[in-house]
Scaffold this active site. Sequence first.
Site, mmCIF file in Angstrom:
data_model
loop_
_atom_site.group_PDB
_atom_site.id
_atom_site.type_symbol
_atom_site.label_atom_id
_atom_site.label_comp_id
_atom_site.label_asym_id
_atom_site.label_seq_id
_atom_site.Cartn_x
_atom_site.Cartn_y
_atom_site.Cartn_z
ATOM 1 N N SER A 220 33.805 65.983 7.884
ATOM 2 C CA SER A 220 34.653 65.185 6.734
ATOM 3 C C SER A 220 34.585 65.824 5.597
ATOM 4 O O SER A 220 35.406 65.411 4.542
ATOM 5 C CB SER A 220 33.731 63.922 6.328
ATOM 6 N N HIS B 235 39.980 64.617 12.189
ATOM 7 C CA HIS B 235 39.091 63.635 11.397
ATOM 8 C C HIS B 235 39.264 62.178 11.815
ATOM 9 O O HIS B 235 40.179 61.625 11.323
ATOM 10 C CB HIS B 235 39.211 63.784 10.050
ATOM 11 N N GLU C 230 43.172 61.977 10.845
ATOM 12 C CA GLU C 230 43.638 62.839 10.115
ATOM 13 C C GLU C 230 43.514 64.205 10.866
ATOM 14 O O GLU C 230 42.370 64.823 11.132
ATOM 15 C CB GLU C 230 42.722 62.948 8.963
ATOM 16 N N ASN D 267 39.141 61.653 1.891
ATOM 17 C CA ASN D 267 38.236 61.566 0.900
ATOM 18 C C ASN D 267 38.339 62.082 -0.595
ATOM 19 O O ASN D 267 37.939 61.704 -1.629
ATOM 20 C CB ASN D 267 36.857 62.346 1.282
HETATM 21 N N1 LIG Z 1 29.755 58.671 10.026
HETATM 22 C C1 LIG Z 1 30.820 58.595 9.427
HETATM 23 O O1 LIG Z 1 31.437 57.495 8.809
HETATM 24 C C2 LIG Z 1 31.823 59.915 9.565
HETATM 25 C C3 LIG Z 1 33.292 59.583 9.251
HETATM 26 C C4 LIG Z 1 34.029 60.865 9.677
HETATM 27 C C5 LIG Z 1 33.409 62.044 9.983
HETATM 28 N N2 LIG Z 1 32.190 62.040 10.080
HETATM 29 C C6 LIG Z 1 31.597 63.476 10.636
HETATM 30 O O2 LIG Z 1 31.117 63.459 11.851
HETATM 31 C C7 LIG Z 1 30.170 64.229 12.138
HETATM 32 C C8 LIG Z 1 28.939 63.485 12.770
HETATM 33 O O3 LIG Z 1 28.661 62.555 11.834
HETATM 34 P P1 LIG Z 1 27.571 61.261 12.305
HETATM 35 O O4 LIG Z 1 27.666 60.175 11.274
HETATM 36 O O5 LIG Z 1 28.090 60.891 13.966
HETATM 37 O O6 LIG Z 1 26.435 62.230 12.414
HETATM 38 P P2 LIG Z 1 25.051 61.323 13.242
HETATM 39 O O7 LIG Z 1 23.904 61.849 12.582
HETATM 40 O O8 LIG Z 1 25.055 60.005 13.652
HETATM 41 O O9 LIG Z 1 25.186 62.132 14.692
HETATM 42 C C9 LIG Z 1 25.039 63.350 14.834
HETATM 43 C C10 LIG Z 1 24.608 63.547 16.298
HETATM 44 O O10 LIG Z 1 24.560 65.166 16.588
HETATM 45 C C11 LIG Z 1 23.452 65.363 17.575
HETATM 46 N N3 LIG Z 1 23.009 66.735 17.353
HETATM 47 C C12 LIG Z 1 22.500 67.462 16.669
HETATM 48 N N4 LIG Z 1 22.388 68.712 16.929
HETATM 49 C C13 LIG Z 1 23.283 68.893 17.964
HETATM 50 C C14 LIG Z 1 23.740 70.115 18.855
HETATM 51 N N5 LIG Z 1 23.245 71.111 18.385
HETATM 52 N N6 LIG Z 1 24.379 69.660 19.818
HETATM 53 C C15 LIG Z 1 24.876 68.415 19.984
HETATM 54 N N7 LIG Z 1 24.419 67.566 19.133
HETATM 55 C C16 LIG Z 1 23.717 67.668 18.418
HETATM 56 C C17 LIG Z 1 22.447 64.559 16.710
HETATM 57 O O11 LIG Z 1 21.108 64.461 17.534
HETATM 58 C C18 LIG Z 1 23.030 63.361 16.679
HETATM 59 O O12 LIG Z 1 23.095 62.359 17.717
HETATM 60 C C19 LIG Z 1 29.756 64.800 10.559
HETATM 61 O O13 LIG Z 1 30.410 66.119 10.503
HETATM 62 C C20 LIG Z 1 30.386 63.996 9.736
HETATM 63 O O14 LIG Z 1 30.633 64.316 8.634
HETATM 64 C C21 LIG Z 1 31.480 60.985 9.840
#
Ligand SMILES: NC(=O)c1ccc[n+]([C@@H]2O[C@H](COP(=O)([O-])OP(=O)(O)OC[C@H]3O[C@@H](n4cnc5c(N)ncnc54)[C@H](O)[C@@H]3O)[C@@H](O)[C@H]2O)c1
Length: 289
Positions: free
Chosen positions: A122, A143, A155, A193
């Site tokens: 993000s 995104h 996005e 954002n």
């Molecule tokens: N949550 C949101 O609303 C949102 C929206 C858009 C984008 N994002 C982006 O998406 C990405 C993930 O966010 P999220 O909210 O899903 O996070 P999250 O913490 O819910 O999930 C991340 C997952 O990745 C796993 N992980 C860690 N290291 C790893 C590895 N080496 N290999 C594989 N998996 C691994 C973790 O165990 C976890 O299950 C981030 O870059 C975030 O900025 C989040």
Amino acid sequence: MSIDAIKTVAVLGAGTMGNGIAHVFARAGYDVILRDVEQRYLDRAMDTIGKNLEREVKKGKLAESEKPGVLARFKPVTNMAAIAAADFVVEAVPEKLEIKRAVLGEADKLLRAEVVIASNTSSISMTTLAALTSRPDRFIGMHFMNPVPVMVLVEVIRALQTSDAAFTLTMELAKKLGKTPVAVNDAPGFVSNRVLMPLINEAAYCVMEGVATPEAVDAVMKLGMNHPMGPLELADFIGLDVCVDILDVLHEGLGDPKYRACPLLKKYVAAGWLGRKSARGFYGYPPSA
Ligand SMILES: NC(=O)c1ccc[n+]([C@@H]2O[C@H](COP(=O)([O-])OP(=O)(O)OC[C@H]3O[C@@H](n4cnc5c(N)ncnc54)[C@H](O)[C@@H]3O)[C@@H](O)[C@H]2O)c1
């Protein structure tokens, strides 16, 4: 690589976003290799995906008879080597550059040269992430919005190095998922954002300065501007810590004081009032909300 050559997609990270991204690919007929570091995270993701598919069945969006076929397309793995079979990859690991650097480096070595890697970050620069791989021209931002199965936007962010071929492929792929891709160039916060966070920040200033209560700020934006959620309700949903982190990225990356995170937001984060996930933010929530 042509769009028709993509049959198997690997999703790295099975958290909030990863399980939703895996869900929409499997629903669109792709085989999905879902990778996380521990089996319990994969079990949790598959449980969530099962419940979300069930919800789609109840809403009449998916036939009950199709559900087993969708579930059979998933291959949950902890072994990174298993992603070598993927024709396209979406990275959704935590928003920490060091974690992304390690995961992208490993994936880059395992994948065939023609495979495009997309990141769901993000706030981290796509140009920076692309440069961490040996295939910067086949690196792009995809995104997705939370909750992924529901939200229509993707996005699509071009890194400075992204080729026209990788860009066109990613736009087409997003459409195959039933999403609407919108193309933007790499810049701090992209468009989503960069526009949303100053709105949330200003709403927080209104509360801090006593201009209005959170309820009143949200009511003005919902009833007067036709927003489906008020900015503070949305901030609680996103997580106030995530909002402060993204504002910091905007502030640092664009150098303009208008992106400075509101002190009230920072105070709430310091208190552990992070929004829905901690049962308290601008509003209070029952523990299960
Ligand atoms: N949550 C949101 O609303 C949102 C929206 C858009 C984008 N994002 C982006 O998406 C990405 C993930 O966010 P999220 O909210 O899903 O996070 P999250 O913490 O819910 O999930 C991340 C997952 O990745 C796993 N992980 C860690 N290291 C790893 C590895 N080496 N290999 C594989 N998996 C691994 C973790 O165990 C976890 O299950 C981030 O870059 C975030 O900025 C989040």
